[in-house]
Design a protein around this motif. Structure first.
Motif, short mmCIF file in Angstrom:
data_model
loop_
_atom_site.label_atom_id
_atom_site.label_comp_id
_atom_site.label_asym_id
_atom_site.label_seq_id
_atom_site.Cartn_x
_atom_site.Cartn_y
_atom_site.Cartn_z
N ASP A 1 0.82 -1.21 0.00
CA ASP A 1 0.00 0.00 0.00
C ASP A 1 0.86 1.27 0.00
OD1 ASP A 1 -2.21 -1.63 0.08
OD2 ASP A 1 -2.48 -1.46 2.25
N TYR A 2 1.97 1.22 0.72
CA TYR A 2 2.83 2.40 0.85
C TYR A 2 3.47 2.77 -0.49
CZ TYR A 2 6.42 5.52 2.75
OH TYR A 2 7.22 6.61 3.02
N VAL A 3 3.98 1.77 -1.20
CA VAL A 3 4.65 2.07 -2.47
C VAL A 3 3.66 2.62 -3.49
CG1 VAL A 3 4.41 -0.23 -3.52
CG2 VAL A 3 6.33 1.23 -4.16
N GLN A 4 2.42 2.12 -3.46
CA GLN A 4 1.43 2.63 -4.40
C GLN A 4 1.07 4.09 -4.08
OE1 GLN A 4 0.91 0.91 -6.97
NE2 GLN A 4 -0.60 2.18 -8.00
N ALA A 5 0.95 4.38 -2.79
CA ALA A 5 0.64 5.76 -2.39
C ALA A 5 1.78 6.70 -2.79
CB ALA A 5 0.41 5.82 -0.88
N MET A 6 3.02 6.23 -2.64
CA MET A 6 4.18 7.03 -3.05
C MET A 6 4.13 7.33 -4.53
SD MET A 6 7.53 5.54 -1.11
CE MET A 6 8.57 6.59 -2.13
N TRP A 7 3.82 6.33 -5.32
CA TRP A 7 3.82 6.46 -6.77
C TRP A 7 2.70 7.40 -7.23
CZ3 TRP A 7 7.17 6.39 -10.23
CH2 TRP A 7 6.91 6.07 -11.56
N LEU A 8 1.52 7.28 -6.59
CA LEU A 8 0.37 8.08 -7.00
C LEU A 8 0.50 9.56 -6.65
CD1 LEU A 8 -2.59 5.65 -6.17
CD2 LEU A 8 -1.75 6.31 -8.43
N ARG A 9 1.48 9.89 -5.81
CA ARG A 9 1.66 11.31 -5.48
C ARG A 9 2.09 12.13 -6.69
NH1 ARG A 9 6.59 9.09 -4.30
NH2 ARG A 9 8.45 10.40 -4.40
N HIS A 10 2.50 11.45 -7.78
CA HIS A 10 2.92 12.14 -8.99
C HIS A 10 1.76 12.43 -9.94
CE1 HIS A 10 6.94 11.31 -7.67
NE2 HIS A 10 6.83 10.02 -7.85
N THR A 11 0.54 12.04 -9.55
CA THR A 11 -0.60 12.12 -10.45
C THR A 11 -0.82 13.53 -11.00
OG1 THR A 11 -1.70 10.26 -9.36
CG2 THR A 11 -3.08 11.71 -10.71
N ASP A 12 -0.87 14.52 -10.12
CA ASP A 12 -1.19 15.89 -10.56
C ASP A 12 -0.12 16.44 -11.50
OD1 ASP A 12 -3.52 15.86 -9.11
OD2 ASP A 12 -2.71 16.98 -7.41
N ALA A 13 1.15 16.19 -11.17
CA ALA A 13 2.23 16.69 -12.03
C ALA A 13 2.18 16.02 -13.40
CB ALA A 13 3.59 16.43 -11.37
N LEU A 14 1.89 14.72 -13.42
CA LEU A 14 1.81 14.01 -14.69
C LEU A 14 0.61 14.50 -15.50
CD1 LEU A 14 2.74 11.84 -16.64
CD2 LEU A 14 1.47 10.15 -15.29
#
Length: 201
Positions: free
Chosen positions: A129-142
C-alpha cells in the motif's frame, strides 16, 4: 572564461556524511527485511545494525515503510520526461507504458536482489500500500504535463484520469506470472481510450 554555474555544486562534507548515514540505515533495513521478513524486524534492531540511534533513524525515515523505499528525487523528473521527450510519433500512453516497463520492471529482470525486493513488497500488505501511495503522489504533475503535451485544458479531467490509471497500471501486474504482459495489456486499453478521446477532439 569558465562557467562556474554549470552543473550542480559538489556535495559538502556534512551532506556527504548525512547521505552515507541514510544509505547505511536503508541497507541495514533491507538486509534484515530480506533475511527475516518485514514484520519480524524492529526499528531498534535496524538502528543497531546501522550503528545509529533510533532518533537518528527517524530523522531520515519518519515511518518504518519508508526504510524500504529510499527517496528518489529524480523519480518524478524521469516520469515527466518520458512524456515530454518521447520520440516523434509515439503517443502519450505508449511513452508511459515504456517508462513503466523500463523503470519498474527492468531492474527486477537484471538483478536477483531486486527480485527479492519486489517479492518482499508484494508479500507485505503495508509495503504494498505504501509504495502505491508514493507512486500516485505524482498524479497531478503528470496530468499537467499530459495536458501541456496534448494541447488540452490544464483542468481537463481526461488528463487527470489518464495520469491516474497510468500510475495504477503496474498494480494490476502484481501476483501474475507475466507482469510485463499485464502492464502491456493495461496500457493497450488506455491507448484505445485516449485515441478515441483525442480523435473526437
Amino acid at each position: 572564461m569558465t562557467d562556474t554555474h554549470s552543473g550542480p555544486a559538489p556535495m559538502g562534507r556534512r551532506e556527504r556524511k548525512k547521505a552515507a548515514t541514510r544509505q547505511a540505515i536503508a541497507d541495514a533495513a533491507l538486509r534484515l527485511f530480506l533475511e527475516r521478513g518485514y514484520d519480524d524486524v524492529g526499528i531498534r534492531e535496524i538502528a543497531e545494525a546501522a550503528d545509529v540511534s533510533t532518533t537518528t533513524l527517524f530523522k531520515h525515515f519518519p515511518v518504518k515503510e519508508a526504510l524500504v523505499f529510499d527517496e528518489d528525487s529524480d523519480q518524478e523528473t524521469r516520469l515527466l520526461d518520458a512524456v515530454r521527450q518521447r520520440p516523434e510519433g509515439r503517443s502519450i500512453p505508449e511513452a508511459l507504458r515504456e517508462h513503466a516497463l523500463h523503470h519498474r520492471m527492468a531492474a527486477a529482470d537484471s538483478d536477483a536482489r531486486f527480485t527479492a525486493f519486489f517479492d518482499l513488497v508484494n508479500s507485505t500488505p503495508a509495503l504494498h500500500d505504501y509504495v502505491q501511495a508514493m507512486w500516485l503522489r505524482h498524479t497531478d504533475a503528470l496530468a499537467a504535463v499530459i495536458a501541456e503535451e496534448s494541447g488540452r485544458p490544464a483542468d481537463d479531467p481526461a488528463c487527470l484520469a489518464l495520469a491516474h490509471f497510468a500510475l495504477e497500471a503496474p498494480r494490476a501486474a502484481r501476483g501474475h506470472d507475466d507482469p510485463r504482459q499485464v502492464i502491456t495489456r493495461a496500457f493497450e486499453l488506455l491507448e484505445i481510450g485516449w485515441d478515441g478521446l483525442t480523435s473526437a477532439g
